[in-house]
Design a protein around this motif. Sequence first.
Motif, PDB file in Angstrom:
ATOM      1  N   GLU A 136       0.904  -1.128   0.051  1.00  0.00           N
ATOM      2  CA  GLU A 136      -0.031   0.065  -0.082  1.00  0.00           C
ATOM      3  C   GLU A 136       0.883   1.065   0.012  1.00  0.00           C
ATOM      4  OE1 GLU A 136      -2.237  -0.275   3.393  1.00  0.00           O
ATOM      5  OE2 GLU A 136      -0.574  -0.332   4.898  1.00  0.00           O
ATOM      6  N   LYS A 173       2.834   4.488   1.053  1.00  0.00           N
ATOM      7  CA  LYS A 173       3.520   5.110   2.384  1.00  0.00           C
ATOM      8  C   LYS A 173       2.997   6.433   2.320  1.00  0.00           C
ATOM      9  CE  LYS A 173       7.291   5.200   5.280  1.00  0.00           C
ATOM     10  NZ  LYS A 173       7.445   6.755   5.516  1.00  0.00           N
ATOM     11  N   GLY A 205      -3.581   4.941  11.680  1.00  0.00           N
ATOM     12  CA  GLY A 205      -3.145   5.454  10.492  1.00  0.00           C
ATOM     13  C   GLY A 205      -2.518   6.989  10.328  1.00  0.00           C
ATOM     14  N   TYR A 250      -4.288   2.355   8.556  1.00  0.00           N
ATOM     15  CA  TYR A 250      -3.632   1.276   8.203  1.00  0.00           C
ATOM     16  C   TYR A 250      -3.485   0.337   9.393  1.00  0.00           C
ATOM     17  CZ  TYR A 250       0.187   4.301   9.890  1.00  0.00           C
ATOM     18  OH  TYR A 250       0.825   5.093  10.566  1.00  0.00           O
ATOM     19  N   GLN A 251      -4.131   0.096  10.388  1.00  0.00           N
ATOM     20  CA  GLN A 251      -3.988  -0.798  11.610  1.00  0.00           C
ATOM     21  C   GLN A 251      -5.285  -0.641  12.391  1.00  0.00           C
ATOM     22  OE1 GLN A 251      -0.455  -0.333  13.789  1.00  0.00           O
ATOM     23  NE2 GLN A 251      -0.604  -2.571  14.785  1.00  0.00           N
ATOM     24  N   TYR A 278      -4.544  -8.845   7.743  1.00  0.00           N
ATOM     25  CA  TYR A 278      -4.460  -7.222   7.219  1.00  0.00           C
ATOM     26  C   TYR A 278      -5.497  -6.778   6.039  1.00  0.00           C
ATOM     27  CZ  TYR A 278      -2.437  -2.812   6.701  1.00  0.00           C
ATOM     28  OH  TYR A 278      -2.563  -1.507   6.234  1.00  0.00           O
ATOM     29  N   ILE A 310      -8.635  -4.293   6.740  1.00  0.00           N
ATOM     30  CA  ILE A 310      -8.769  -3.008   5.926  1.00  0.00           C
ATOM     31  C   ILE A 310     -10.265  -3.153   5.374  1.00  0.00           C
ATOM     32  CG2 ILE A 310      -8.224  -1.950   3.427  1.00  0.00           C
ATOM     33  CD1 ILE A 310      -6.177  -1.641   5.702  1.00  0.00           C
ATOM     34  N   THR A 346      -9.571   4.302   4.167  1.00  0.00           N
ATOM     35  CA  THR A 346      -8.122   3.598   4.000  1.00  0.00           C
ATOM     36  C   THR A 346      -7.777   3.707   2.781  1.00  0.00           C
ATOM     37  OG1 THR A 346      -9.223   1.641   3.282  1.00  0.00           O
ATOM     38  CG2 THR A 346      -8.952   1.735   5.702  1.00  0.00           C
ATOM     39  N   ALA A 347      -6.623   3.471   2.307  1.00  0.00           N
ATOM     40  CA  ALA A 347      -6.050   3.528   0.961  1.00  0.00           C
ATOM     41  C   ALA A 347      -6.614   2.874   0.155  1.00  0.00           C
ATOM     42  CB  ALA A 347      -4.400   3.355   1.225  1.00  0.00           C
ATOM     43  N   ILE A 402      -4.679  -0.560  -2.942  1.00  0.00           N
ATOM     44  CA  ILE A 402      -3.848  -1.355  -2.120  1.00  0.00           C
ATOM     45  C   ILE A 402      -3.871  -2.553  -2.948  1.00  0.00           C
ATOM     46  CG2 ILE A 402      -4.130  -3.060  -0.070  1.00  0.00           C
ATOM     47  CD1 ILE A 402      -4.855  -0.663   1.623  1.00  0.00           C
ATOM     48  N   LYS A 421       3.742  -5.233   3.896  1.00  0.00           N
ATOM     49  CA  LYS A 421       3.348  -6.143   4.933  1.00  0.00           C
ATOM     50  C   LYS A 421       2.776  -7.395   4.718  1.00  0.00           C
ATOM     51  CE  LYS A 421       1.614  -1.684   7.043  1.00  0.00           C
ATOM     52  NZ  LYS A 421       0.582  -0.874   7.394  1.00  0.00           N
TER      53      LYS A 421
END
Length: 745
Positions: A126, A128, A182, A234-235, A254, A258, A268-269, A276, A309
């Motif tokens: 994804e 950064k 995030g 992101y988490q 993960y 998401i 989220t991205a 992603i 990840k």
Amino acid sequence: MSQTIAGRTLSRPDYEQAVATARAASTQYYGTGEAADAVADESAEVTVLDDATYDQLVRDIAVTEAEHPEWQVQASPTQVVGGDAGDVEHSAPMLSLDNVFSAAELADWHAGLSKRLGRGPRYVAEPKLDGLALAARYRQGALVQLITRGDGVHGEDVTFAAAAISGLPAQLSRPLTLEVRGEVMLTDEQFAAANELRLANADRPFVNPRNGVAGALRGSKDRTYVIPMTFFAYQVLALPETYPGERPDESLGYSAAIELLGELGVSTAATSPARIAVADTIEAVQEYIDELLARRADLGFGIDGAVVKADSPADRAQAGSSSRAPRWGIAFKFPADSRLTTLEEVIWQVGRTGVITPRARVKPVFVGGTTVTYATLHNPNDLARQGLMLGDTVMVLRAGEVIPRIEGAVVSARTGSETPIEAPEVCPNCGGEIDRSQERWRCRRGRTCALPQAVRYAVARDCWDIESVGEKLVRQLVDTGLVTDVADVFALTQEQLLELDRMGRTSAAKVLGEIEKAKSQPLARTLTALGVRGTGRSMSRRIARWFGSMDDIQAADAAALEEVDGIGPEKAPVIVEELIELAPVIEKLRRAGVSMAEPGVPGRVVAAERAAAAERAAERAAAAAAGDAEADADGAAATAVGAVDDEADATLAALLADQPLTAANGKPMSVVVTGKMTGPLAALSRNEMNELIERAGGKSSGSVSKTTSLLVAAEGGSSKYKKAQDLGITIETPEQFAERLKSLL
Ligand SMILES: NC(=O)c1ccc[n+]([C@@H]2O[C@H](COP(=O)([O-])OP(=O)(O)OC[C@H]3O[C@@H](n4cnc5c(N)ncnc54)[C@H](O)[C@@H]3O)[C@@H](O)[C@H]2O)c1
Ligand SMILES: [Zn+2]
């Protein structure tokens, strides 16, 4: 695209100085975003580094520590996470990430992790996001606390900023208890809006989005106005027992987490333009990374790399973490797209249409893969508002292939020797009056101000190709009043020419001969020659190919123009307005017998037919899949419709026959040309090659990627050649390519 930042071994005093500088820069970085305001003590020295310089410093520190472990100090940036500790303890440490800078380093990292796990993990890749890390605590679905990363163990409570952050709802769609982590950031639009607001409120503008977000966040406590920010998560993780309520399933992978975040209403991205990717091999991860880098400039927000990840919680648990960063994830850093440098001069330029724009000359700086010396600035009114000064330390942004731009100045780095930027009193080109009624200043004489430049441009090789009309002749034509706009070139007579200095019969005949030939140039070139604001050569070609005739282009409204690839809602109305302004010039050209059609171009009609044909093909395929029984039931009707379709398809096929670079699905093949051309194509300029490709129904592109259909190269060895080879893309010599296009040559 690899970027190697090898670290150097420092001497002990240099090492200690480097650690101190890095710490000072970090304090600044995680501070308010407006350096001076962060430093209460006016005498304190302000250390502002751009990320590339900071990262280099950290690499040097790391290399030195590897060689002299006994020198290592507790405060080293290799040992601690980012900023200062706050008073809220994190539910689990908020770590940093280790970095790689090339495909080879990523492959090594993957090999190491696979060895540790005894298998190659499934990855999620994804963007950064280039902002600040934030933890958001939700109790039974309600947002209760926002905490910065701080030193990773203790963060600062910034709950007061919640209302300004989109993507973090006050209430989740389900009453779950959890912590979301995030990145909070300013999108490009939010950054521009933030600076408008700050200027309107007599606050100092932010240097760039990345530096601005810390200030936007902290300052939202006391500010009288709101600076909107954006959050991407992101988490997801569990909160301590003191938080009651239903918790999410902790065994979620993960990618599943998401998905859950999306359902809960947290952005989220995955749903951002960056997207992603879930990938089973490191090659697939690398493909996503390459593609993300290519799209970097178009995302609408800043990223400084990709994050890779392991997807499964089991893999993560087995890989574990160091005190600073997890071992199951890595950041793939992109080359820096912004650097600090010095503003040395502002040059005022008058464009072909009479628009006056400031252009910055900066101390040369390596950014975005090239050395930048010139950068665009905001419009003149912005300049005055921003209070930019000569000698300022400025942030230069160069993302992708776009023209480098000055984002802002580090006002706190001023030494007192800076001088104000003088705006021109009169038009820098003709000395005439400036129209300042619009945001964009324009010479009152408009297009006539820069007429000699406009004529030079119009007769150049890539436009009408009237080479015998050189610079001196253009001057004379304009000075004598024979040429008052670009169309007047076609009205020149032998008598008029013979009256000019140093013009004999032979030269005059040559000029007139070339002018006569220019009348049959394709529409795309005439459109380019007109110098329509917002268009250049390739955009003019796209417009000409889409509409096929000047009549259709002039009849198009903004909505119709937006159908052309690359024209958005901002550009379309400008083009419409320009074409209205240019209508008398176009009419003159028409009357002079200049071609108003794009030869051999299917134009809009065929574009529509192509789409219809593709749709019909899809329908037929669907019908076939649905089974014969149903098709039989509709028998008679289908046959009748089919006959009409076949006829249309035959017309289309005939039209496409001289379109050797249109793929079977009606889409243009993407062709990249590299190196010198040879054989029948040897004389063609790159622009002429691009024209040829587009005339043949293809699309010319500057870089090789997965979507490239064909590379034309006379010899091997170039990086484009190697890349095409790696990707298994067809490579042709100029001779082979000429053979393919022989119907058009
Ligand atoms: N210019 C300066 O003076 C200065 C000073 C300090 C730090 N920095 C910059 O800050 C960075 C180093 O600090 P760092 O420790 O935060 O490391 P990092 O930025 O290299 O990586 C860790 C951080 O990445 C962020 N991140 C973004 N997208 C993510 C995603 N999808 N998944 C997980 N995390 C994501 C998180 O905030 C995480 O904390 C470097 O880019 C450095 O250049 C600059
Ligand atoms: Zn002027």
